[in-house]
Design an enzyme around this catalytic site. Sequence first.
Site, short mmCIF file in Angstrom:
data_model
loop_
_atom_site.label_atom_id
_atom_site.label_comp_id
_atom_site.label_asym_id
_atom_site.label_seq_id
_atom_site.Cartn_x
_atom_site.Cartn_y
_atom_site.Cartn_z
N LYS A 79 -16.95 74.30 -22.54
CA LYS A 79 -18.20 73.49 -24.09
C LYS A 79 -18.27 73.93 -24.86
CE LYS A 79 -20.34 70.01 -22.22
NZ LYS A 79 -20.95 68.56 -22.66
N ASP A 127 -28.38 70.54 -22.31
CA ASP A 127 -28.43 71.30 -20.62
C ASP A 127 -28.06 72.99 -19.72
OD1 ASP A 127 -25.79 70.39 -20.10
OD2 ASP A 127 -27.08 68.89 -19.72
C1 LIG Z 1 -20.04 72.52 -16.97
C2 LIG Z 1 -19.93 71.10 -17.42
N1 LIG Z 1 -19.01 69.55 -16.60
C3 LIG Z 1 -19.16 68.91 -17.34
C4 LIG Z 1 -20.13 68.06 -18.26
C5 LIG Z 1 -19.50 67.11 -19.04
O1 LIG Z 1 -19.86 66.78 -20.34
P1 LIG Z 1 -19.73 65.47 -20.63
O2 LIG Z 1 -21.24 65.42 -21.24
O3 LIG Z 1 -19.51 65.41 -21.83
O4 LIG Z 1 -19.57 64.16 -20.01
C6 LIG Z 1 -20.71 69.44 -19.01
C7 LIG Z 1 -21.82 68.98 -19.86
O5 LIG Z 1 -22.40 70.13 -19.81
C8 LIG Z 1 -21.03 71.02 -18.42
O6 LIG Z 1 -21.92 71.48 -18.51
#
Ligand SMILES: Cc1ncc(COP(=O)(O)O)c(C=O)c1O
Length: 400
Positions: A79, A127
């Site tokens: 992110k 989150d």
């Molecule tokens: C560690 C992690 N993996 C995957 C995701 C999923 O990403 P997206 O919300 O863009 O689908 C998030 C989203 O916050 C995340 O924090």
Amino acid sequence: MDAFARATVNHTGHEPHHGTAAETVLSAGDFQQAMAEITAWEGYAPTPLVRLNDLAARLGLGAIYYKDEGPRFGLGSFKALGGAYAALRLLQREIHASTGTAPTLEDIRTGRYRRAAGDITLVSATDGNHGRSLAWGCQRFGARCRIYIHAGVSPDRAEAMRALGAEVIRINGDYDASVAMARAEAEKQGWFVVSDTSWPGYSAPPRDVMAGYGVIAQEIFGALDSAPDSAPSHVFLQGGVGGLAAGLAAAFRQHWGAASARVIVVEPDRAACLFESARAGRPSAVTIARESIMAGLSCGEPSALAWEVLAEEASDFLSIPDALVGPTMRLLANPPDSDPPIRAGESAVAGLAAVIAAQAQPRLARALGLGKDSRVLVIGSEGVTDPAIFSAIMEGQDHD
Ligand SMILES: Cc1ncc(COP(=O)(O)O)c(C=O)c1O
């Protein structure tokens, strides 16, 4: 391996109707601009693409590539690429609007407009990981930052954002309520929302967020393109709102064209909004009755922009139970053979958990077209972003 053989993994096959979304929702130019900017940031380094050869052999697969986003900019997750880049782009647009001069991204990055940036407040719900990226971007580029978190976000994750200078506001309610609160307060106060999810009439920041994720894809091309027959046949992409999956699916299609890997989206069964959207044939929300331990994936509403891409690019949607998270994290951290150990967070392992479950359940493996020649790519989207949760899981504490 029993947990994987026993797990209920829901599968929806989805006929991808390839269209133009992979080039229009995110253009090659969007990806190039993000790549040029982000690779110029201090501390930039490609993250490792780890080959899990022994695990692949044990599962009866040709290869498993694990893109380990844990080290990304020292922030713990992929992110870091999205929120901070979208913040920079928003500052560029707003400083242009308020001063009448058109700053470059470099101008803002290097502090030429620090005073103007200091008058701008950027807000978001999170989150954890998106908020950390936004807070870090605001700190680097001189803007103010307010982050809204829901009741279930862990204290360690809240503290990590405060440490980057953000004001963190904890609300009563779930993730979707925190998104609504961030939007309402921004509108009232003249602040700017930098969200990783889009809704009707709001698409510029989430598009920039996804363009930033394209850096992951470029690094994968760099690692694989020189070796013959190494392009993945399958890619398992975990979904929260769908931004990661859509950003990567679009970048893969642009690069590999018709030879692009089969795209399989994986979500927690407690928050399977993309799975339900595939079944309904349009973006559909689900109610989250209980938060998943995969906190980054615990989203009830898909991103409209991400869905446009996934509707055309994804072939399969899976939902998995929380019970697979602990066993997958422990397997990665303590491999029984000579694969390198990897410290992964709860949301990082969803794709790999689904791969292992599929290989333990022959019908599912067949349905996904997995076999001894398959080269599987998974994205380890975070490292240890919450040390307390990581330790508890390493000690065997599991979730049902
Ligand atoms: C560690 C992690 N993996 C995957 C995701 C999923 O990403 P997206 O919300 O863009 O689908 C998030 C989203 O916050 C995340 O924090």
